[in-house]
Write a protein that holds these residues in place. Structure first.
Motif, mmCIF file in Angstrom:
data_model
loop_
_atom_site.group_PDB
_atom_site.id
_atom_site.type_symbol
_atom_site.label_atom_id
_atom_site.label_comp_id
_atom_site.label_asym_id
_atom_site.label_seq_id
_atom_site.Cartn_x
_atom_site.Cartn_y
_atom_site.Cartn_z
ATOM 1 N N SER A 48 -7.158 -6.608 4.665
ATOM 2 C CA SER A 48 -8.069 -7.250 3.723
ATOM 3 C C SER A 48 -8.786 -6.240 2.837
ATOM 4 C CB SER A 48 -9.088 -8.108 4.473
ATOM 5 O OG SER A 48 -9.803 -7.351 5.438
ATOM 6 N N MET A 49 -9.107 -5.054 3.359
ATOM 7 C CA MET A 49 -9.792 -4.042 2.558
ATOM 8 C C MET A 49 -8.928 -3.558 1.401
ATOM 9 S SD MET A 49 -11.738 -1.675 5.417
ATOM 10 C CE MET A 49 -12.553 -0.628 4.208
ATOM 11 N N PHE A 50 -7.642 -3.383 1.670
ATOM 12 C CA PHE A 50 -6.735 -2.843 0.665
ATOM 13 C C PHE A 50 -5.852 -3.921 0.028
ATOM 14 C CE2 PHE A 50 -7.790 0.704 3.456
ATOM 15 C CZ PHE A 50 -8.151 1.672 2.532
ATOM 16 N N GLU A 51 -6.048 -5.168 0.437
ATOM 17 C CA GLU A 51 -5.224 -6.282 -0.057
ATOM 18 C C GLU A 51 -3.750 -5.896 -0.053
ATOM 19 O OE1 GLU A 51 -6.552 -8.366 -3.476
ATOM 20 O OE2 GLU A 51 -8.641 -8.440 -2.796
ATOM 21 N N THR A 52 -3.281 -5.494 1.108
ATOM 22 C CA THR A 52 -1.901 -5.048 1.258
ATOM 23 C C THR A 52 -0.929 -6.189 0.956
ATOM 24 O OG1 THR A 52 -1.925 -5.617 3.614
ATOM 25 C CG2 THR A 52 -2.565 -3.372 3.021
ATOM 26 N N PRO A 53 0.302 -5.862 0.575
ATOM 27 C CA PRO A 53 1.268 -6.913 0.246
ATOM 28 C C PRO A 53 1.525 -7.890 1.395
ATOM 29 C CG PRO A 53 2.053 -4.785 -0.551
ATOM 30 C CD PRO A 53 0.839 -4.508 0.291
ATOM 31 N N ASP A 54 1.328 -7.419 2.624
ATOM 32 C CA ASP A 54 1.569 -8.284 3.788
ATOM 33 C C ASP A 54 0.278 -8.899 4.339
ATOM 34 O OD1 ASP A 54 0.403 -6.052 4.898
ATOM 35 O OD2 ASP A 54 1.884 -5.807 6.501
ATOM 36 N N MET A 55 -0.739 -8.988 3.509
ATOM 37 C CA MET A 55 -2.036 -9.517 3.937
ATOM 38 C C MET A 55 -1.927 -10.902 4.564
ATOM 39 S SD MET A 55 -5.316 -9.653 1.414
ATOM 40 C CE MET A 55 -6.769 -10.666 1.696
ATOM 41 N N ILE A 56 -0.988 -11.702 4.098
ATOM 42 C CA ILE A 56 -0.833 -13.068 4.597
ATOM 43 C C ILE A 56 -0.369 -13.099 6.051
ATOM 44 C CG2 ILE A 56 1.574 -13.445 3.958
ATOM 45 C CD1 ILE A 56 0.655 -16.230 2.904
ATOM 46 N N ARG B 179 -5.596 -15.996 2.596
ATOM 47 C CA ARG B 179 -4.501 -15.283 3.252
ATOM 48 C C ARG B 179 -4.890 -14.679 4.599
ATOM 49 N NH1 ARG B 179 -3.092 -11.490 -1.737
ATOM 50 N NH2 ARG B 179 -5.368 -11.747 -1.948
ATOM 51 N N ILE B 180 -6.197 -14.654 4.914
ATOM 52 C CA ILE B 180 -6.616 -14.113 6.206
ATOM 53 C C ILE B 180 -7.284 -15.198 7.062
ATOM 54 C CG2 ILE B 180 -6.769 -11.731 5.432
ATOM 55 C CD1 ILE B 180 -9.792 -12.085 5.092
ATOM 56 N N VAL B 181 -6.963 -16.454 6.773
ATOM 57 C CA VAL B 181 -7.561 -17.598 7.463
ATOM 58 C C VAL B 181 -6.473 -18.366 8.202
ATOM 59 C CG1 VAL B 181 -8.864 -19.752 7.151
ATOM 60 C CG2 VAL B 181 -9.361 -17.758 5.711
ATOM 61 N N GLY B 182 -6.803 -18.878 9.377
ATOM 62 C CA GLY B 182 -5.868 -19.710 10.122
ATOM 63 C C GLY B 182 -6.412 -21.104 10.331
ATOM 64 N N HIS B 183 -5.525 -22.052 10.609
ATOM 65 C CA HIS B 183 -5.946 -23.394 11.007
ATOM 66 C C HIS B 183 -6.483 -23.316 12.435
ATOM 67 C CE1 HIS B 183 -4.417 -25.673 7.553
ATOM 68 N NE2 HIS B 183 -3.425 -24.792 7.529
ATOM 69 N N MET B 184 -7.643 -23.885 12.667
ATOM 70 C CA MET B 184 -8.309 -23.794 13.957
ATOM 71 C C MET B 184 -7.483 -24.494 15.038
ATOM 72 S SD MET B 184 -12.328 -24.713 14.529
ATOM 73 C CE MET B 184 -12.281 -26.083 15.684
ATOM 74 N N PRO B 185 -7.482 -23.949 16.263
ATOM 75 C CA PRO B 185 -6.802 -24.664 17.349
ATOM 76 C C PRO B 185 -7.353 -26.081 17.500
ATOM 77 C CG PRO B 185 -7.419 -22.447 18.046
ATOM 78 C CD PRO B 185 -8.062 -22.671 16.710
ATOM 79 N N LYS B 186 -6.456 -27.044 17.633
ATOM 80 C CA LYS B 186 -6.875 -28.448 17.725
ATOM 81 C C LYS B 186 -7.595 -28.743 19.040
ATOM 82 C CE LYS B 186 -3.096 -30.224 14.805
ATOM 83 N NZ LYS B 186 -2.531 -28.901 14.467
#
Length: 375
Positions: A312-320, A146-153
């Motif tokens: 990420s520390m608190f795993e908030t509901p909007d973590m994504i 949930r805290i990862v993105g697809h790398m710029p191409k």
């Protein structure tokens, strides 16, 4: 009973979950994550000055295993941030254990947990990770999807590794804490960025100048950092080694509506209060030992703290939202709206090069981001 089917070494793996047995037959299926050889990592065992060779050391550690919502990432490149130096200086490892730093990674997904839905093996990714988990200065690393993105191409690994932590910080500060709006809605308003040539400042300057109608005023104290800030899109650059309110007046822009204070907030506070218009907004990311917020009262100034690890520390509901944000940044990189903020490439990922990177950050003279690539 099953352990007798395999040899003694494999039996140990059975006990630790490396083998899974089909209910209908006794042929073991290997869990490849648990058969990984030891991995290279850079860590520390005690908080030491960076000129001590033991302040960061080359070691080997067992390969990590991805949990249900996690990715196992083969680390290709990393970037170094002030948070690395702060943690190394102030957080002693527990019980003599090795502590691995590193909160900017670009790499390739090697395996995924059972509940992962956003990525698959082989995907190129970039992310900043979590402060409550081991850092990414290692050959393999696990991270919540949930805290990862697809790398710029359009970027290589080193260029991509420069972006996650600073992009998340800058984006959240500008659009969530200061509540600036994309487009032309904030026309006539202005943003002063204190420390605009640093890692966060370099991406914040671009976001504000490219995506909003704000007049962007950056601060930098040396000719090369002033030129860097101007090239990133600042409308005006002033010298923060001089009183900021006086420098703004001399530049013909005596007051601003928003301030992003990225460094030495306690040192600049009086000047920032003077420079802000009544009912203006002050956001900061640094760690002042003391801050007299009563000085904000007379002008009804609001104070906003940005800490990108909160979700990420608190795993908030909007973590994504950090996944969504990084994907947006990747798209903006690929369409040419934003550019990577690599300042220097320090070579391969090892303790010696990381010590050099920490030393430069501690000197306060870094421009853009420091990246390392490969093991």
């Amino acid at each position: 009973m099953l352990a007798k089917i395999v040899n003694d070494d494999a039996a140990l793996l059975v006990q630790h979950g490396a083998y899974a047995f089909s209910p209908s037959r006794l042929t073991p299926t290997v869990n490849p994550q648990l058969l990984e050889p030891p991995m290279k990592a850079i860590a520390y065992y005690a908080s030491l000055p960076i000129n001590d060779p033991k302040s960061l050391q080359d070691i080997e550690l067992p390969a990590p295993i991805a949990g249900p919502r996690e990715l196992l990432v083969e680390v290709k490149a990393i970037s170094v941030n002030p948070v690395d130096t702060k943690v190394r200086q102030n957080v002693a490892p527990e019980n003599g254990a090795a502590k691995v730093l590193g909160w900017d990674v670009a790499g390739v997904v090697k395996a995924v947990g059972s509940d992962v839905t956003l990525f698959k093996a082989g995907d190129k990714v970039f992310y900043a990770g979590s402060l409550v988990r081991p850092g990414g200065n290692s050959e393999l690393h696990t991270v919540d999807e949930r805290i990862v993105g697809h790398m710029p191409k359009s970027l290589g690994y080193a260029e991509a590794a420069a972006l996650p932590l600073t992009a998340i910080t800058a984006w959240e500060l500008l659009f969530e804490r200061l509540q600036v709006r994309e487009g032309k809605e904030d026309e006539g308003q202005s943003l002063l960025i204190v420390g605009a040539a640093g890692g966060v400042g370099s991406i914040l300057t671009q976001l504000a100048s490219q995506l909003t109608a704000l007049k962007v005023i950056g601060t930098a104290s040396r000719p090369q950092t002033q030129a860097w800030t101007k090239a990133l899109g600042a409308d005006l650059v002033i010298d923060h080694s001089q009183p900021l309110s006086e420098a703004l007046k001399a530049a013909g822009h005596p007051q601003v509506t928003h301030v992003a204070s990225l460094t030495q907030t306690d040192h600049h506070l009086d000047q920032l209060v003077e420079a802000l218009q009544p009912q203006g907004k002050l956001a900061l990311i640094d760690d002042p030992k003391a801050l007299d917020v009563s000085k904000l009262k007379r002008k009804s100034l609001s104070l906003h703290w940005e800490f990108m690890y909160t979700r990420s520390m608190f795993e908030t509901p909007d973590m994504i939202e950090q996944h969504n944000l990084l994907n947006r940044v990747a798209a903006l990189i690929d369409d040419g709206t934003l550019k990577t903020t690599v300042g220097e490439h320090f070579g391969v990922i090892n303790a010696e090069n990381l010590r050099r990177a920490h030393a430069l950050l501690e000197s306060g003279k870094a421009k853009g981001k420091i990246v390392l690539e490969g093991f």
